[in-house]
Scaffold this motif. Structure first.
Motif, PDB file in Angstrom:
ATOM      1  N   GLY A   4      -9.375  97.421   1.540  1.00 42.86           N
ATOM      2  CA  GLY A   4      -8.657  96.263   2.051  1.00 42.86           C
ATOM      3  C   GLY A   4      -9.458  95.479   3.061  1.00 42.86           C
ATOM      4  O   GLY A   4      -9.509  94.235   3.010  1.00 42.86           O
ATOM      5  N   LEU A   5     -10.081  96.167   4.002  1.00 46.90           N
ATOM      6  CA  LEU A   5     -10.899  95.486   5.008  1.00 46.90           C
ATOM      7  C   LEU A   5     -12.113  94.836   4.363  1.00 46.90           C
ATOM      8  O   LEU A   5     -12.496  93.713   4.730  1.00 46.90           O
ATOM      9  N   ALA A   6     -12.732  95.505   3.408  1.00 50.09           N
ATOM     10  CA  ALA A   6     -13.880  94.924   2.708  1.00 50.09           C
ATOM     11  C   ALA A   6     -13.484  93.648   1.968  1.00 50.09           C
ATOM     12  O   ALA A   6     -14.227  92.662   1.949  1.00 50.09           O
ATOM     13  N   ILE A   7     -12.297  93.654   1.354  1.00 47.83           N
ATOM     14  CA  ILE A   7     -11.805  92.451   0.678  1.00 47.83           C
ATOM     15  C   ILE A   7     -11.585  91.336   1.694  1.00 47.83           C
ATOM     16  O   ILE A   7     -11.982  90.176   1.465  1.00 47.83           O
ATOM     17  N   ALA A   8     -10.942  91.664   2.812  1.00 47.97           N
ATOM     18  CA  ALA A   8     -10.693  90.666   3.849  1.00 47.97           C
ATOM     19  C   ALA A   8     -12.003  90.058   4.339  1.00 47.97           C
ATOM     20  O   ALA A   8     -12.107  88.837   4.529  1.00 47.97           O
ATOM     21  N   LYS A   9     -13.019  90.886   4.534  1.00 43.71           N
ATOM     22  CA  LYS A   9     -14.317  90.382   4.972  1.00 43.71           C
ATOM     23  C   LYS A   9     -14.930  89.455   3.925  1.00 43.71           C
ATOM     24  O   LYS A   9     -15.483  88.398   4.251  1.00 43.71           O
ATOM     25  N   GLY A  10     -14.829  89.854   2.662  1.00 40.48           N
ATOM     26  CA  GLY A  10     -15.400  89.042   1.594  1.00 40.48           C
ATOM     27  C   GLY A  10     -14.724  87.687   1.483  1.00 40.48           C
ATOM     28  O   GLY A  10     -15.395  86.652   1.299  1.00 40.48           O
TER      29      GLY A  10
END
Length: 262
Positions: free
Chosen positions: A20-26
């Protein structure tokens, strides 16, 4: 390919860590304004800080349990519209079928399935009215490769795929796409923590221990390692982009080839 989400607002549920955090960063790095979500204020604050400076859209936090109807209603009240909805919130727990009571089945259904149902129901009409929108359900290869050690989890992930496909057809011709993404074994914080005792015992690098875990439990893996959270996020960011306008109703795999079907 340059993905530009400037001017778009994205909500990523369960986004204080892992995929989830990786998606938000992307999404943030692509210019979207991102709403990050978690149940603990300190975790939400850390996630917002992690997105700081990544793009022009900025990030805001929303602290609430979206595994409940009340939590979803509170999110919609605070953020009535969005262009991109990533239904990432999910829980898992290995437990034998005969030891899994009704309460666990209901809890997994509420968190893994109904959170996405409620938020999609709230946000899709606005997307349709604007003629553009993206909804992505983060499912799992376990939706098709039901894990015998947690059948209730596999069931919930299959349900997500069904909902996503049905919503894609419901949104036909509107400019709104709905897809599901199927990660395989992924080296998130949860898996890293689970593997920590083995890593400490053997002294091997975490990535090597994770690869051995994958080959022991998902021997059909073609990449023969765990994916990174960024590899999963890359697919989600693409599906959230204008470039993915012809992809809808799909179950897109980022499983490292675990599913042995064509």
């Amino acid at each position: 390919m340059r993905i530009d989400l400037t001017g778009r607002k994205a909500i990523v549920t369960g986004s204080t860590g892992g995929i989830g955090l990786a998606i938000a960063k992307g999404l943030a790095a692509s210019g979207a304004q991102v709403v990050v979500n978690g149940r603990r204020p300190e975790a939400v604050e850390r996630a917002v800080a992690a997105l700081s400076g990544l793009g022009s859209g900025g990030a805001v936090g929303f602290t609430e349990d979206l595994g409940t109807a009340a939590g979803c209603a509170a999110l919609v009240k605070a953020h009535p519209d969005c262009d991109i909805l990533i239904n990432n919130l999910g829980i898992f727990e290995p437990k034998d079928f005969f030891d899994t009571p009704d309460e666990d089945w209901s809890r997994f259904f509420e968190v893994n399935v109904m959170s996405g149902v409620r938020l999609s129901r709230a946000y899709l009409p606005g997307m349709k009215a604007r003629g553009w929108g993206r909804v992505v359900f983060i499912s799992s290869e376990s939706a098709f490769n039901i894990p015998v050690e947690m059948i209730h989890y596999g069931f919930s992930k299959t349900a997500q795929v069904s909902v996503a496909r049905g919503l894609a057809e419901r949104m036909a011709g509107t400019g709104v796409t709905v897809n599901s993404v199927l990660p395989g074994p992924t080296l998130s914080e949860g898996l890293a923590e689970m593997l920590r005792p083995e890593q400490e015992k053997t002294g091997k690098p975490l990535e090597e221990v994770a690869a051995e875990f994958v080959m022991a439990h998902r021997p059909s893996s073609i990449i023969r390692r765990a994916a990174t959270v960024e590899e999963v996020a890359n697919m989600v960011v693409y599906l959230s982009s204008p470039q993915a306008s012809a992809t809808t109703g799909a179950s897109v795999r980022v499983d490292g080839g675990v599913l042995s079907t064509i």
